[in-house]
Design a protein around this motif. Structure first.
Motif, PDB file in Angstrom:
ATOM      1  N   VAL A  68       0.843  -1.193   0.000  1.00 33.21           N
ATOM      2  CA  VAL A  68       0.000   0.000   0.000  1.00 33.21           C
ATOM      3  C   VAL A  68       0.886   1.254   0.000  1.00 33.21           C
ATOM      4  O   VAL A  68       1.661   1.460   0.940  1.00 33.21           O
ATOM      5  CB  VAL A  68      -0.927   0.029   1.228  1.00 33.21           C
ATOM      6  CG1 VAL A  68      -1.862   1.233   1.158  1.00 33.21           C
ATOM      7  CG2 VAL A  68      -1.713  -1.263   1.343  1.00 33.21           C
ATOM      8  N   THR A  90      -4.422   2.937  -3.441  1.00 29.33           N
ATOM      9  CA  THR A  90      -4.912   1.597  -3.768  1.00 29.33           C
ATOM     10  C   THR A  90      -3.783   0.580  -3.687  1.00 29.33           C
ATOM     11  O   THR A  90      -2.683   0.834  -4.184  1.00 29.33           O
ATOM     12  CB  THR A  90      -5.519   1.588  -5.183  1.00 29.33           C
ATOM     13  OG1 THR A  90      -6.713   2.372  -5.180  1.00 29.33           O
ATOM     14  CG2 THR A  90      -5.864   0.181  -5.619  1.00 29.33           C
ATOM     15  N   ASP A 106      -9.863  -2.450  -5.219  1.00 27.11           N
ATOM     16  CA  ASP A 106      -9.725  -1.013  -5.466  1.00 27.11           C
ATOM     17  C   ASP A 106     -10.194  -0.332  -4.189  1.00 27.11           C
ATOM     18  O   ASP A 106     -11.380  -0.387  -3.850  1.00 27.11           O
ATOM     19  CB  ASP A 106     -10.577  -0.584  -6.659  1.00 27.11           C
ATOM     20  CG  ASP A 106     -10.377   0.879  -7.016  1.00 27.11           C
ATOM     21  OD1 ASP A 106      -9.491   1.520  -6.411  1.00 27.11           O
ATOM     22  OD2 ASP A 106     -11.115   1.395  -7.866  1.00 27.11           O
ATOM     23  N   VAL A 107      -9.268   0.283  -3.429  1.00 30.80           N
ATOM     24  CA  VAL A 107      -9.591   0.780  -2.096  1.00 30.80           C
ATOM     25  C   VAL A 107      -9.110   2.218  -1.919  1.00 30.80           C
ATOM     26  O   VAL A 107      -8.012   2.568  -2.347  1.00 30.80           O
ATOM     27  CB  VAL A 107      -8.937  -0.089  -0.995  1.00 30.80           C
ATOM     28  CG1 VAL A 107      -9.440   0.321   0.381  1.00 30.80           C
ATOM     29  CG2 VAL A 107      -9.184  -1.567  -1.239  1.00 30.80           C
ATOM     30  N   SER A 108      -9.940   3.046  -1.275  1.00 29.42           N
ATOM     31  CA  SER A 108      -9.500   4.346  -0.780  1.00 29.42           C
ATOM     32  C   SER A 108      -9.603   4.306   0.742  1.00 29.42           C
ATOM     33  O   SER A 108     -10.588   3.793   1.289  1.00 29.42           O
ATOM     34  CB  SER A 108     -10.353   5.488  -1.357  1.00 29.42           C
ATOM     35  OG  SER A 108     -11.701   5.373  -0.953  1.00 29.42           O
ATOM     36  N   GLY A 131     -14.125   0.451  -0.554  1.00 29.94           N
ATOM     37  CA  GLY A 131     -13.474  -0.295  -1.621  1.00 29.94           C
ATOM     38  C   GLY A 131     -14.395  -1.249  -2.356  1.00 29.94           C
ATOM     39  O   GLY A 131     -15.554  -1.451  -1.998  1.00 29.94           O
TER      40      GLY A 131
END
Length: 205
Positions: A68, A90, A106-108, A131
């Motif tokens: 990350v 991401t 796909d992550v914030s 996400g």
């Protein structure tokens, strides 16, 4: 009926375990309401034994690689406890599910300090988590937060409790493998900051 009861019992067990972990992981704190992050400006959190488990479904996604990227937000500037210290990007990952195979995320999210500590161990939370996870004919969204302890000496964050939940599913395979809205998601393993070239380790004061 038995399946429904089993899901309910698992959820109760996890809830009790979470309360126990929270009580056991309290850290020494100062009488302060703010903190100051230093270091960076870039961070790179490298995962070790990262696993993402759907608790009611009793199914786990394992990651052989999980990295990350992030940037320290205004290093050297004081801010209230609970506000962001590091903005995270991401992940770059290699993750798989035993039935569905490869999965992409796909992550914030951000990283915030919850308690000021008199030791090297600080209670640090993954906040604003939002996400999407996807594999063949199944996509699920999730949100929430996850608490952990970050040791500034080792640069390692280890999760203690999670409050992540699936908020929606699309695709027939999600239902087939029992991934449903409302399911609790738990992260295990650890993330260690390995500062990129030109950056220094993350610290708090």
């Amino acid at each position: 009926m038995n399946s429904t009861l089993s899901r309910a019992m698992r959820c109760v067990t996890v809830a009790v375990a979470s309360v126990t972990v929270i009580a056991a992981s309290a850290t020494s704190v100062w009488a302060t309401t703010d903190y100051t992050p230093t270091g960076g400006p870039a961070v790179k959190l490298q995962g070790t034994n990262i696993a993402i488990t759907n608790v009611p479904a009793a199914q786990t996604i394992t990651c052989s690689q999980f990295t990350v990227p992030g940037t320290v937000t205004s290093p050297g500037m004081s801010r209230p406890l609970g506000t962001t210290a590091v903005g995270l990007g991401t992940p770059s990952e290699t993750c798989s599910h035993p039935l569905m195979g490869s999965i992409s995320f796909d992550v914030s999210w951000n990283l915030a300090v919850l308690d000021a500590s008199a030791t090297s161990s600080w209670r640090v939370r993954l906040v604003d988590v939002s996400g999407t996870a996807a594999w063949a004919n199944c996509e699920w969204t999730f949100e929430g937060q996850a608490d952990g302890l970050f040791d500034t000496a080792t640069q390692q964050w280890t999760p203690t409790t999670s409050a992540l939940v699936i908020t929606g599913v699309v695709g027939s395979m999600c239902v087939t493998i029992d991934f449903l809205p409302g399911d609790e998601i738990v992260i295990s393993g650890s993330l260690t900051n390995v500062p990129p070239a030109g950056s220094v380790p993350l610290s708090f004061s």
